[in-house]
Design a protein around this motif. Structure first.
Motif, PDB file in Angstrom:
ATOM      1  N   TYR A 112      44.419  -9.167-100.061  1.00 33.21           N
ATOM      2  CA  TYR A 112      44.985  -7.829-100.234  1.00 33.21           C
ATOM      3  C   TYR A 112      46.427  -7.850 -99.737  1.00 33.21           C
ATOM      4  O   TYR A 112      46.786  -8.614 -98.844  1.00 33.21           O
ATOM      5  CB  TYR A 112      44.210  -6.783 -99.427  1.00 33.21           C
ATOM      6  CG  TYR A 112      42.782  -6.545 -99.870  1.00 33.21           C
ATOM      7  CD1 TYR A 112      41.738  -7.345 -99.412  1.00 33.21           C
ATOM      8  CD2 TYR A 112      42.475  -5.514-100.761  1.00 33.21           C
ATOM      9  CE1 TYR A 112      40.435  -7.128 -99.821  1.00 33.21           C
ATOM     10  CE2 TYR A 112      41.162  -5.278-101.170  1.00 33.21           C
ATOM     11  CZ  TYR A 112      40.154  -6.095-100.694  1.00 33.21           C
ATOM     12  OH  TYR A 112      38.852  -5.876-101.103  1.00 33.21           O
ATOM     13  N   GLN A 171      49.324  -5.246 -98.110  1.00 32.57           N
ATOM     14  CA  GLN A 171      49.478  -3.935 -97.483  1.00 32.57           C
ATOM     15  C   GLN A 171      50.945  -3.677 -97.173  1.00 32.57           C
ATOM     16  O   GLN A 171      51.521  -4.286 -96.259  1.00 32.57           O
ATOM     17  CB  GLN A 171      48.643  -3.830 -96.206  1.00 32.57           C
ATOM     18  CG  GLN A 171      48.660  -2.438 -95.589  1.00 32.57           C
ATOM     19  CD  GLN A 171      47.705  -2.288 -94.412  1.00 32.57           C
ATOM     20  OE1 GLN A 171      47.353  -3.246 -93.744  1.00 32.57           O
ATOM     21  NE2 GLN A 171      47.274  -1.054 -94.159  1.00 32.57           N
ATOM     22  N   LEU A 212      54.069  -1.301 -95.824  1.00 37.80           N
ATOM     23  CA  LEU A 212      54.170  -0.463 -94.629  1.00 37.80           C
ATOM     24  C   LEU A 212      53.805   0.980 -94.950  1.00 37.80           C
ATOM     25  O   LEU A 212      54.317   1.577 -95.904  1.00 37.80           O
ATOM     26  CB  LEU A 212      55.593  -0.553 -94.074  1.00 37.80           C
ATOM     27  CG  LEU A 212      55.802   0.052 -92.682  1.00 37.80           C
ATOM     28  CD1 LEU A 212      54.982  -0.696 -91.646  1.00 37.80           C
ATOM     29  CD2 LEU A 212      57.280   0.026 -92.316  1.00 37.80           C
ATOM     30  N   GLY A 213      52.883   1.549 -94.190  1.00 39.56           N
ATOM     31  CA  GLY A 213      52.493   2.935 -94.382  1.00 39.56           C
ATOM     32  C   GLY A 213      51.523   3.164 -95.524  1.00 39.56           C
ATOM     33  O   GLY A 213      51.254   4.317 -95.886  1.00 39.56           O
ATOM     34  N   GLN A 214      50.990   2.092 -96.078  1.00 36.97           N
ATOM     35  CA  GLN A 214      50.073   2.205 -97.220  1.00 36.97           C
ATOM     36  C   GLN A 214      48.737   1.551 -96.898  1.00 36.97           C
ATOM     37  O   GLN A 214      48.623   0.777 -95.944  1.00 36.97           O
ATOM     38  CB  GLN A 214      50.672   1.519 -98.451  1.00 36.97           C
ATOM     39  CG  GLN A 214      52.035   2.038 -98.861  1.00 36.97           C
ATOM     40  CD  GLN A 214      51.987   3.435 -99.403  1.00 36.97           C
ATOM     41  OE1 GLN A 214      51.039   3.794-100.102  1.00 36.97           O
ATOM     42  NE2 GLN A 214      52.992   4.240 -99.091  1.00 36.97           N
ATOM     43  N   GLY A 215      47.750   1.848 -97.707  1.00 30.71           N
ATOM     44  CA  GLY A 215      46.481   1.144 -97.604  1.00 30.71           C
ATOM     45  C   GLY A 215      46.575  -0.210 -98.290  1.00 30.71           C
ATOM     46  O   GLY A 215      47.450  -0.441 -99.127  1.00 30.71           O
ATOM     47  N   PRO A 216      45.690  -1.127 -97.923  1.00 29.00           N
ATOM     48  CA  PRO A 216      45.682  -2.441 -98.587  1.00 29.00           C
ATOM     49  C   PRO A 216      45.418  -2.301-100.079  1.00 29.00           C
ATOM     50  O   PRO A 216      44.650  -1.437-100.501  1.00 29.00           O
ATOM     51  CB  PRO A 216      44.531  -3.174 -97.888  1.00 29.00           C
ATOM     52  CG  PRO A 216      44.348  -2.475 -96.584  1.00 29.00           C
ATOM     53  CD  PRO A 216      44.691  -1.039 -96.851  1.00 29.00           C
ATOM     54  N   PHE A 238      44.313  -4.609-103.532  1.00 30.15           N
ATOM     55  CA  PHE A 238      43.659  -5.839-103.962  1.00 30.15           C
ATOM     56  C   PHE A 238      44.609  -6.745-104.726  1.00 30.15           C
ATOM     57  O   PHE A 238      45.387  -6.293-105.576  1.00 30.15           O
ATOM     58  CB  PHE A 238      42.468  -5.475-104.852  1.00 30.15           C
ATOM     59  CG  PHE A 238      41.832  -6.635-105.557  1.00 30.15           C
ATOM     60  CD1 PHE A 238      42.135  -6.902-106.891  1.00 30.15           C
ATOM     61  CD2 PHE A 238      40.939  -7.466-104.906  1.00 30.15           C
ATOM     62  CE1 PHE A 238      41.552  -7.965-107.551  1.00 30.15           C
ATOM     63  CE2 PHE A 238      40.344  -8.528-105.557  1.00 30.15           C
ATOM     64  CZ  PHE A 238      40.654  -8.778-106.885  1.00 30.15           C
ATOM     65  N   VAL A 287      52.282  -6.927 -95.381  1.00 28.44           N
ATOM     66  CA  VAL A 287      51.252  -7.682 -94.661  1.00 28.44           C
ATOM     67  C   VAL A 287      50.240  -8.152 -95.692  1.00 28.44           C
ATOM     68  O   VAL A 287      49.760  -7.363 -96.518  1.00 28.44           O
ATOM     69  CB  VAL A 287      50.562  -6.816 -93.590  1.00 28.44           C
ATOM     70  CG1 VAL A 287      49.407  -7.578 -92.945  1.00 28.44           C
ATOM     71  CG2 VAL A 287      51.568  -6.405 -92.511  1.00 28.44           C
ATOM     72  N   LEU A 312      46.610  -9.558 -96.237  1.00 24.33           N
ATOM     73  CA  LEU A 312      45.312  -9.587 -95.559  1.00 24.33           C
ATOM     74  C   LEU A 312      44.322 -10.424 -96.352  1.00 24.33           C
ATOM     75  O   LEU A 312      44.274 -10.338 -97.581  1.00 24.33           O
ATOM     76  CB  LEU A 312      44.760  -8.162 -95.424  1.00 24.33           C
ATOM     77  CG  LEU A 312      45.534  -7.204 -94.520  1.00 24.33           C
ATOM     78  CD1 LEU A 312      45.123  -5.762 -94.801  1.00 24.33           C
ATOM     79  CD2 LEU A 312      45.291  -7.537 -93.062  1.00 24.33           C
TER      80      LEU A 312
END
Lengths: 115, 115
Positions: free
Chosen positions: B35, B37, B39-43, B45, B89, B91
């Protein structure tokens, strides 16, 4: 570690109070929903899940409510503690396909617990 | 026991450089997800592996992104000719089984900054 959720909506609650975090999901075909907690510098951590054939599920200090009619989920945390401070994401998935599938995350809410 | 580990934890790359991000899933976990991600967001896919087979790469944003899991355990996400919009980021998550009933366990992520 780096800060997660700098621009996310924030919910501020006092220690000991109950917290309610809301989430609207997008896909009416989704049949499995999960709440995750993400602390700064860490990956998301599973909190609780619910299948679409249920409208409520309880865990330890947490309850998830599902309203499929309006595509809405909520996470209730009882007696909120400082350790609950984090960013919370709802995620939707497809359980009925019988295969592993991607999680689709919502935008997240930062929970700040004040003493 | 050991969870999902990722390396490096932080990576700074100059625009145009290639990077390789490593994920060590939990031993014995069949399914592996990547995933992204912001900054400030959800991961969001990127891609999914079942053992060594890449079954879904629909989330990879461009052909500069490539992932592999040659022996069905460790996975590498490679980004060629990095751009500033790749800063995020990354993940990795693994799960024991091949359907959505198995919890996805997330690693701490690799923060990529492209300058």
């Amino acid at each position: 570690g780096e800060s997660v959720g700098l621009h996310l909506p924030t919910l501020s609650v006092q220690e000991g109070d109950n917290s309610i975090i809301n989430c609207a999901y997008s896909n009416s075909a989704s049949d499995y929903f999960i709440w995750y907690k993400q602390e700064s510098g860490k990956g998301p951590q599973f909190i609780i899940d619910i299948r679409s054939n249920m409208d409520k599920r309880q865990g330890q200090r947490v309850t998830v409510l599902l309203n499929k009619t309006v595509k809405h989920l909520s996470l209730q945390i009882a007696a909120t503690q400082p350790g609950d401070s984090a960013v919370y994401f709802c995620a939707e998935n497809l359980f009925s396909t019988g295969t592993a599938s991607k999680l689709t995350f919502g935008t997240g809410t930062r929970l700040q617990v004040t003493l | 026991g050991a969870g999902v580990s990722q390396s490096p934890r932080y990576k700074v790359a100059k625009r145009g450089q290639d990077v390789a991000l490593r994920c060590d899933p939990i031993s014995g976990h069949v399914s592996l997800f990547w995933y992204q991600q912001a900054l400030g967001q959800g991961p969001e896919f990127l891609t999914y592996f079942q053992n060594e087979a890449q079954l879904d790469k629909s989330g990879l944003p461009s052909d500069r992104f490539f992932a592999e899991r040659p022996e069905g355990s460790v996975s590498t996400l490679k980004i060629q000719r990095t751009q500033q919009e790749d800063s995020a980021v990354y993940l990795c998550a693994s799960s024991l089984g091949i359907d959505s009933s198995y919890e996805q366990y997330f690693g701490p992520g690799t923060r990529l900054t492209v300058t």
